[in-house]
Design an enzyme around this catalytic site. Structure first.
Site, PDB file in Angstrom:
ATOM      1  N   CYS A   1      -2.660   1.778   7.838  1.00 18.38           N
ATOM      2  CA  CYS A   1      -1.690   0.949   7.136  1.00 18.38           C
ATOM      3  C   CYS A   1      -2.092  -0.528   7.131  1.00 18.38           C
ATOM      4  O   CYS A   1      -2.366  -1.115   8.161  1.00 18.38           O
ATOM      5  CB  CYS A   1      -0.360   1.195   7.834  1.00 18.38           C
TER       6      CYS A   1
ATOM      7  N   CYS B   1       5.229  -7.022   7.942  1.00 24.09           N
ATOM      8  CA  CYS B   1       6.154  -6.404   8.906  1.00 24.09           C
ATOM      9  C   CYS B   1       6.446  -7.391  10.031  1.00 24.09           C
ATOM     10  O   CYS B   1       5.527  -8.026  10.552  1.00 24.09           O
ATOM     11  CB  CYS B   1       5.524  -5.130   9.470  1.00 24.09           C
TER      12      CYS B   1
ATOM     13  N   CYS C   1      -1.923  -2.564  14.453  1.00 24.29           N
ATOM     14  CA  CYS C   1      -1.566  -2.387  13.044  1.00 24.29           C
ATOM     15  C   CYS C   1      -2.026  -3.570  12.192  1.00 24.29           C
ATOM     16  O   CYS C   1      -1.685  -4.723  12.481  1.00 24.29           O
ATOM     17  CB  CYS C   1      -0.053  -2.218  12.945  1.00 24.29           C
TER      18      CYS C   1
ATOM     19  N   CYS D   1       3.047  -4.666  15.711  1.00 22.79           N
ATOM     20  CA  CYS D   1       2.420  -3.745  16.671  1.00 22.79           C
ATOM     21  C   CYS D   1       0.936  -4.114  16.821  1.00 22.79           C
ATOM     22  O   CYS D   1       0.274  -4.496  15.853  1.00 22.79           O
ATOM     23  CB  CYS D   1       2.561  -2.302  16.203  1.00 22.79           C
TER      24      CYS D   1
ATOM     25  N   CYS E   1       3.095   8.573   1.576  1.00 22.89           N
ATOM     26  CA  CYS E   1       3.469   7.636   2.643  1.00 22.89           C
ATOM     27  C   CYS E   1       3.833   6.307   1.979  1.00 22.89           C
ATOM     28  O   CYS E   1       3.005   5.693   1.310  1.00 22.89           O
ATOM     29  CB  CYS E   1       2.284   7.489   3.598  1.00 22.89           C
TER      30      CYS E   1
ATOM     31  N   GLU F   1       0.827  -1.206   0.000  1.00 24.52           N
ATOM     32  CA  GLU F   1       0.000   0.000   0.000  1.00 24.52           C
ATOM     33  C   GLU F   1       0.856   1.249   0.000  1.00 24.52           C
ATOM     34  O   GLU F   1       1.982   1.257   0.516  1.00 24.52           O
ATOM     35  CB  GLU F   1      -0.858   0.032   1.264  1.00 24.52           C
TER      36      GLU F   1
HETATM   37  S1  SF4 Z   1       3.079  -0.016  12.980  1.00 22.31           S
HETATM   38 FE1  SF4 Z   1       2.759  -1.815  11.665  1.00 22.31          FE
HETATM   39  S2  SF4 Z   1       4.141  -1.526   9.957  1.00 22.31           S
HETATM   40 FE2  SF4 Z   1       4.813  -0.114  11.567  1.00 22.31          FE
HETATM   41  S3  SF4 Z   1       6.392  -1.253  12.731  1.00 22.31           S
HETATM   42 FE3  SF4 Z   1       4.435  -1.658  13.756  1.00 22.31          FE
HETATM   43  S4  SF4 Z   1       3.653  -3.558  12.810  1.00 22.31           S
HETATM   44 FE4  SF4 Z   1       5.254  -2.737  11.477  1.00 22.31          FE
END
Ligand code: SF4
Length: 349
Positions: free
Chosen positions: A337, A112, A119, A116, A105, A87
């Protein structure tokens, strides 16, 4: 080819008997004019284009979906050559046309590894790092598509804040920044590019030494280890005392203010968390950006109300900390995201 510097193109052209000026033209077509096809390179003769296309791969990304928000945000889902999707978001295009500030962005990884809690990208796990061509290509292809409607369109700012942890794909991100900054390319100022990290401590210090001009944002989200451990798992590896030491070293080397991003949920937007944050950031050259969390299916998190956000901000202001609240953007198009990609992959199943 989109991942090649001008010097690298000069070298490639020399090996196939083409002059230096051809490489410079090539670089400008790729990096400044953002073309997606060899046929568009009007001042390069057909036979040279044919020779070049056997040695170089242009690698334009395939747009599989575009969403437009009422507030001017545009979100793109691009398909890569191996079938993975990423994205990329253009923020504020319609609203700020007159102010001439257009921020993209950019994603740096497929998925990832950080995971997190709030996310959508983290929920999917890690697939792979993006190449330089794939990182730069997001900015080039957005430029290409918007110029179909607005030929003068220029991207002015970049945030490495899309899918992935940019500092875990360090070399490719740094080379992408060099290419995006190149005066023969899009010529985006170093100070107009910002890397957002979950807190990869050794790379923060390396970044300060390698490129002190680029902006740094820390996805902080909590001021106490016991909470941050569950929100940002990177904290288990580099806890807050190490992270804050790295931030101090970063500002010592670069003299630059760091942006601390704090995603507020209905649960953590409390006075005691704001006070802990004020204590943590005391004496640090920085600015706090409060972000109401985007509701994402599967995270169970809820957005705080405006009153809670204001009270949280006031505690920081009273402690002498610079603070702003990020406007919600693209909420009508799932701009958080990883959401568009999840939705699209869900439809394919
Ligand atoms: S916010 Fe999402 S993309 Fe960013 S580091 Fe954390 S898990 Fe990874």
């Amino acid at each position: 080819m989109r991942g090649c510097s001008e010097d690298e193109l000069i070298e490639i052209c020399q090996t196939i008997g083409l002059k230096r000026f051809r490489a410079i033209q090539l670089f400008q077509w790729a990096q400044q004019k953002a073309v997606r096809s060899w046929d568009d390179m009007k001042n390069i003769g057909k036979s040279d284009r044919q020779t070049l296309s056997t040695r170089l791969h242009l690698y334009a990304l395939k747009k599989v979906r575009e969403q437009r928000s009422n507030d001017g945000t545009r979100k793109y889902l691009f398909c890569l050559e191996d079938g993975e999707t990423i994205e990329c978001v253009l923020m504020d295009y319609a609203r700020t046309k007159s102010r001439d500030r257009h921020t993209v962005c950019v994603s740096t990884q497929v998925g990832c590894p950080v995971g997190c809690a709030f996310c959508a990208t983290g929920l999917e796990g890690f697939r792979r790092n993006l190449s330089v061509a794939e990182i730069v290509g997001q900015v080039l292809d957005i430029t290409y598509y918007v110029r179909q409607e607005d030929p003068d369109f220029q991207v002015t700012n970049i945030v490495f804040m899309g899918m992935g942890e940019p500092l875990l794909n360090y070399d490719s991100v740094l080379k992408s920044i060099q290419l995006l900054n190149d005066a023969q390319g899009l010529n985006i100022g170093m100070r107009r590019m910002t890397i957002s990290t979950s807190g990869v401590v050794p790379k923060i210090i390396q970044l300060a030494e390698d490129n002190p001009q680029v902006g740094l944002a820390i996805s902080l989200h909590a001021a106490r280890d016991e909470i941050r451990n569950s929100l940002v798992p990177m904290n288990r590896r580099y806890p807050l005392n190490q992270l804050m030491r790295a931030c101090q070293e970063y500002t010592h080397i670069t003299h630059r203010r760091i942006t601390f991003e704090v995603a507020l949920t209905a649960e953590n937007a409390r006075r005691e968390e704001a006070e802990a944050l004020a204590r943590l950031l005391k004496g640090q050259l920085g600015h706090v950006n409060l972000i109401p969390v985007n509701p994402v299916a599967g995270t169970g998190m809820e957005r705080p109300d405006q009153e809670k956000m204001k009270k949280f901000a006031q505690v920081l202001v009273d402690a002498g900390i610079s603070v702003s609240s990020r406007e919600e953007r693209g909420t009508d198009i799932d701009a958080a995201c990883g959401q568009l990609r999840r939705q699209w992959e869900g439809e394919l199943k």
